[in-house]
Write a protein that holds these residues in place. Structure first.
Motif, mmCIF file in Angstrom:
data_model
loop_
_atom_site.group_PDB
_atom_site.id
_atom_site.type_symbol
_atom_site.label_atom_id
_atom_site.label_comp_id
_atom_site.label_asym_id
_atom_site.label_seq_id
_atom_site.Cartn_x
_atom_site.Cartn_y
_atom_site.Cartn_z
ATOM 1 N N VAL A 29 86.459 48.757 34.106
ATOM 2 C CA VAL A 29 85.662 49.927 33.755
ATOM 3 C C VAL A 29 86.504 51.195 33.853
ATOM 4 O O VAL A 29 86.452 52.057 32.988
ATOM 5 N N TYR A 30 87.301 51.314 34.910
ATOM 6 C CA TYR A 30 88.036 52.544 35.170
ATOM 7 C C TYR A 30 89.490 52.549 34.709
ATOM 8 O O TYR A 30 90.093 53.607 34.623
ATOM 9 N N GLU A 31 90.068 51.378 34.456
ATOM 10 C CA GLU A 31 91.521 51.325 34.255
ATOM 11 C C GLU A 31 91.938 50.348 33.163
ATOM 12 O O GLU A 31 91.237 49.392 32.861
ATOM 13 N N ILE A 32 93.132 50.610 32.645
ATOM 14 C CA ILE A 32 93.840 49.674 31.779
ATOM 15 C C ILE A 32 95.052 49.227 32.592
ATOM 16 O O ILE A 32 95.792 50.056 33.118
ATOM 17 N N HIS A 33 95.247 47.925 32.728
ATOM 18 C CA HIS A 33 96.351 47.370 33.511
ATOM 19 C C HIS A 33 97.370 46.732 32.577
ATOM 20 O O HIS A 33 96.986 45.996 31.667
ATOM 21 N N LEU A 34 98.637 47.000 32.818
ATOM 22 C CA LEU A 34 99.711 46.366 32.067
ATOM 23 C C LEU A 34 100.709 45.782 33.050
ATOM 24 O O LEU A 34 100.989 46.381 34.086
ATOM 25 N N GLU A 35 101.244 44.630 32.721
ATOM 26 C CA GLU A 35 102.354 44.041 33.457
ATOM 27 C C GLU A 35 103.473 43.806 32.444
ATOM 28 O O GLU A 35 103.287 43.075 31.480
ATOM 29 N N VAL A 36 104.606 44.461 32.681
ATOM 30 C CA VAL A 36 105.756 44.345 31.787
ATOM 31 C C VAL A 36 106.792 43.466 32.469
ATOM 32 O O VAL A 36 107.219 43.771 33.589
ATOM 33 N N ASP A 37 107.162 42.371 31.835
ATOM 34 C CA ASP A 37 108.180 41.485 32.395
ATOM 35 C C ASP A 37 109.539 42.170 32.311
ATOM 36 O O ASP A 37 109.909 42.705 31.269
ATOM 37 N N LEU A 38 110.286 42.132 33.413
ATOM 38 C CA LEU A 38 111.583 42.792 33.497
ATOM 39 C C LEU A 38 112.714 41.780 33.636
ATOM 40 O O LEU A 38 112.503 40.692 34.178
ATOM 41 N N PRO A 39 113.904 42.150 33.196
ATOM 42 C CA PRO A 39 115.060 41.284 33.460
ATOM 43 C C PRO A 39 115.287 41.196 34.968
ATOM 44 O O PRO A 39 114.909 42.099 35.709
ATOM 45 N N PRO A 40 115.910 40.113 35.438
ATOM 46 C CA PRO A 40 116.153 39.960 36.873
ATOM 47 C C PRO A 40 116.909 41.163 37.453
ATOM 48 O O PRO A 40 117.771 41.748 36.797
ATOM 49 N N ASN A 41 116.551 41.526 38.658
ATOM 50 C CA ASN A 41 117.192 42.601 39.429
ATOM 51 C C ASN A 41 117.065 43.982 38.803
ATOM 52 O O ASN A 41 117.902 44.849 39.054
ATOM 53 N N LEU A 56 101.904 56.078 25.195
ATOM 54 C CA LEU A 56 102.639 55.401 26.252
ATOM 55 C C LEU A 56 103.966 54.915 25.695
ATOM 56 O O LEU A 56 104.013 54.377 24.586
ATOM 57 N N SER A 57 105.035 55.124 26.451
ATOM 58 C CA SER A 57 106.325 54.536 26.078
ATOM 59 C C SER A 57 106.990 54.002 27.339
ATOM 60 O O SER A 57 106.914 54.608 28.404
ATOM 61 N N VAL A 58 107.612 52.829 27.186
ATOM 62 C CA VAL A 58 108.286 52.160 28.295
ATOM 63 C C VAL A 58 109.670 51.740 27.824
ATOM 64 O O VAL A 58 109.799 51.009 26.840
ATOM 65 N N GLN A 59 110.696 52.214 28.540
ATOM 66 C CA GLN A 59 112.073 51.809 28.259
ATOM 67 C C GLN A 59 112.640 51.155 29.511
ATOM 68 O O GLN A 59 112.492 51.684 30.612
ATOM 69 N N ILE A 60 113.303 50.020 29.308
ATOM 70 C CA ILE A 60 113.948 49.295 30.393
ATOM 71 C C ILE A 60 115.424 49.183 30.052
ATOM 72 O O ILE A 60 115.770 48.604 29.013
ATOM 73 N N ARG A 61 116.267 49.752 30.899
ATOM 74 C CA ARG A 61 117.713 49.726 30.682
ATOM 75 C C ARG A 61 118.080 50.189 29.269
ATOM 76 O O ARG A 61 118.914 49.591 28.592
ATOM 77 N N GLY A 62 117.398 51.237 28.797
ATOM 78 C CA GLY A 62 117.686 51.810 27.491
ATOM 79 C C GLY A 62 117.009 51.132 26.318
ATOM 80 O O GLY A 62 117.045 51.621 25.198
ATOM 81 N N GLU A 63 116.354 50.002 26.540
ATOM 82 C CA GLU A 63 115.673 49.274 25.474
ATOM 83 C C GLU A 63 114.176 49.579 25.510
ATOM 84 O O GLU A 63 113.533 49.466 26.554
ATOM 85 N N LYS A 65 110.548 48.803 25.269
ATOM 86 C CA LYS A 65 109.694 47.618 25.368
ATOM 87 C C LYS A 65 108.327 47.852 24.753
ATOM 88 O O LYS A 65 107.689 46.931 24.264
ATOM 89 N N LEU A 66 107.876 49.109 24.819
ATOM 90 C CA LEU A 66 106.527 49.433 24.380
ATOM 91 C C LEU A 66 106.473 50.912 24.040
ATOM 92 O O LEU A 66 106.957 51.742 24.813
ATOM 93 N N LYS A 67 105.917 51.235 22.894
ATOM 94 C CA LYS A 67 105.802 52.638 22.512
ATOM 95 C C LYS A 67 104.707 52.776 21.479
ATOM 96 O O LYS A 67 104.641 51.996 20.534
ATOM 97 N N GLY A 68 103.832 53.759 21.676
ATOM 98 C CA GLY A 68 102.821 54.005 20.668
ATOM 99 C C GLY A 68 101.640 54.782 21.181
ATOM 100 O O GLY A 68 101.550 55.133 22.357
ATOM 101 N N LYS A 69 100.722 55.015 20.254
ATOM 102 C CA LYS A 69 99.488 55.730 20.566
ATOM 103 C C LYS A 69 98.484 54.733 21.133
ATOM 104 O O LYS A 69 98.240 53.677 20.543
ATOM 105 N N LEU A 70 97.910 55.066 22.271
ATOM 106 C CA LEU A 70 96.937 54.205 22.931
ATOM 107 C C LEU A 70 95.617 54.181 22.160
ATOM 108 O O LEU A 70 95.287 55.131 21.444
ATOM 109 N N PHE A 71 94.842 53.113 22.344
ATOM 110 C CA PHE A 71 93.557 52.998 21.662
ATOM 111 C C PHE A 71 92.596 54.099 22.090
ATOM 112 O O PHE A 71 91.831 54.615 21.297
#
Length: 162
Positions: A29-41, A56-63, A65-71
């Protein structure tokens, strides 16, 4: 769509995470949850997360992973992210939670990362029960069943003959 592509409903947690190429997401009801898998360490300082009211945009080590306009619209000041054991957890605080029956059919406005039929069905049930618990805090709805027609899942794919 094959059965193995459908979401898995977590009976204990009461949510149906949607599998994606970045990991998984689900909603309450109150939240959107995301789990982003990461490379080891991967460490938190190797991650860049930008959260605005609509994007929302997510970058991991310069790559990216996720970018765009939320619903929907979120509250970035009340949203957080953490890195733990090769998983980034992002918690987005919804601003539309007071509006009844708002279910995000997909994570992004362009309909990417949509809920499948099972996830939509279970999310509807979960959010209705969660709303009852919020409005009736003294009652236990643990084993409650609602009178709504939840027994039929619409748009489930038919099994193909082998």
């Amino acid at each position: 769509m094959a059965k193995e592509d459908l979401s898995f409903y977590d009976m204990k947690g009461g949510f149906a995470p949607v599998k994606t190429e970045f990991g998984r997401w689900w909603q309450t009801v109150y939240e959107i949850h995301l789990e982003v898998d990461l490379p080891p360490n991967t460490r938190g300082k190797e991650c860049v997360v930008n959260i605005t009211t609509t994007e929302l945009s997510v970058q991991i080590r310069g790559e990216t992973k996720l970018k765009g306009k939320l619903f929907g619209i979120i509250r970035p000041d009340e949203s957080v992210w953490t890195v733990e054991e090769n998983v980034m957890t992002i918690l987005l605080s919804r601003s539309d939670h007071a509006i009844k029956e708002i279910i995000w059919p997909s994570l992004m406005a362009d309909k990417s990362y949509p809920l499948d039929a099972l996830a939509m069905h279970e999310t509807r049930k979960k959010l209705d029960l969660e709303r009852f618990q919020i409005t009736n805090p003294g009652f236990d709805f643990t084993n409650a069943r609602l009178a709504k027609c939840y027994d039929k899942v619409k748009d489930l794919p038919k099994e193909e003959d082998e």
